[in-house]
Design an enzyme around this catalytic site. Structure first.
Site, PDB file in Angstrom:
ATOM      1  CD  GLU A  18       3.523  -0.709   4.812  1.00 35.37           C
ATOM      2  OE1 GLU A  18       4.407   0.096   4.458  1.00 35.37           O
ATOM      3  OE2 GLU A  18       3.486  -1.220   5.944  1.00 35.37           O
ATOM      4  CG  ASN A  62      -0.607   3.671  10.410  1.00 34.67           C
ATOM      5  OD1 ASN A  62      -1.795   3.425  10.541  1.00 34.67           O
ATOM      6  ND2 ASN A  62       0.277   2.724  10.149  1.00 34.67           N
ATOM      7  CG  ASP A 106      -5.400  -1.674  12.777  1.00 38.32           C
ATOM      8  OD1 ASP A 106      -4.274  -1.753  12.231  1.00 38.32           O
ATOM      9  OD2 ASP A 106      -5.571  -1.797  14.006  1.00 38.32           O
ATOM     10  CB  ILE A 146      -0.930   0.016   1.224  1.00 35.18           C
ATOM     11  CG1 ILE A 146      -1.832  -1.218   1.224  1.00 35.18           C
ATOM     12  CG2 ILE A 146      -1.786   1.284   1.232  1.00 35.18           C
ATOM     13  CD1 ILE A 146      -2.708  -1.339   2.457  1.00 35.18           C
TER      14      ILE A 146
END
Length: 254
Positions: free
Chosen positions: A135, A100, A109, A93
């Site tokens: 990720e 985050n 999440d 990703i």
């Protein structure tokens, strides 16, 4: 003399199964149905449930890295014996740390769970999709023809980019994916680690090239020429080989 007495059966009530039972229920098992089973079936159901949990990523529900590595080794062995094609895709990703940092780990999440759901819809039942770590996701695609590898990877990339992720009633995020892939070497007994490194190198190229892209390693040329087939299957020597033989050997071979 050693005793030949039959060992006494285990009483399930003597086993400490509360934690195992709680984990099985947490994973989706029906509490009442479990408790209604006969003792042996009850213990077997708990064992089966714990084995399944040990191969599953708790956040996304995908296969975990342990299960992925087992499947990868099995697939590499199959390809080395059968010569069939198999593709490994590694996916990351883009700018996940920024998500985050800006929105918090709870939102991060949710993004991971949403991307996992999209990826699951993009693969076949015979494929193995796993969370590799953080990720990063991986998928092993057996019997994936080399002509379709880039198409499969591009479809995955596009589906993730086009799927909005609702992280709250008022907030929707869009994320993108970088994809790198490599085909297993047919008829060659390589190692899973080398296959991962080849796919990871392509992922690095996809990210360094601007992200939200696909890079697939060019498949090896495993074509067998007509002359090679003649030598392999016991046919007459091709003309190119005759020219390299001494006159005495050529005469004895005729």
């Amino acid at each position: 003399m050693p005793s030949c007495a039959t060992p006494s059966p285990i009483d399930v009530r003597d086993l400490r199964l509360d934690t195992a039972h709680a984990l099985a229920v947490q994973a989706g098992a029906d509490d009442a149905a479990l408790r209604s089973l006969p003792p042996v079936q009850y213990v077997q159901s708990l064992i089966d449930g714990l084995c399944e949990l040990s191969l599953q990523d708790p956040l996304t529900g995908l296969a975990n890295r342990r299960h992925f590595e087992t499947v990868l080794a099995q697939e590499m062995d199959r390809v080395s014996r059968s010569g069939e094609s198999a593709l490994l895709l590694m996916m990351d990703i883009d700018h996940f740390k920024r998500i985050n940092d800006l929105h918090g780990h709870v939102v991060g999440d949710k993004v991971l769970q949403s991307v996992a759901q999209v990826l699951r819809a993009c693969v076949r039942p015979m494929d193995t999709l796993a969370r590799y770590g953080g990720e990063e996701f991986v998928v092993v695609l057996p019997t994936c023809q080399t002509a379709f590898g880039a198409m499969v990877a591009e479809r995955i990339r596009r589906m993730v980019a086009e799927t909005p992720i609702r992280v709250s009633p008022t907030q929707v995020l869009q994320v993108t994916l970088s994809v790198g892939g490599a085909f297993a070497m047919p008829w060659i007994r390589s190692t899973p680690q080398l296959w991962i490194e080849r796919a990871d190198q392509q992922l690095y190229l996809a990210k360094s090239g601007g992200r939200n892209g696909v890079r697939i390693e060019a498949p090896p040329d495993s074509t067998v020429s007509a002359e090679e087939k003649s030598l392999l299957f016991g046919g007459s020597f091709p003309s190119s080989v005759w020219g390299s033989l001494p006159a005495s050997d050529a005469a004895s071979s005729a």
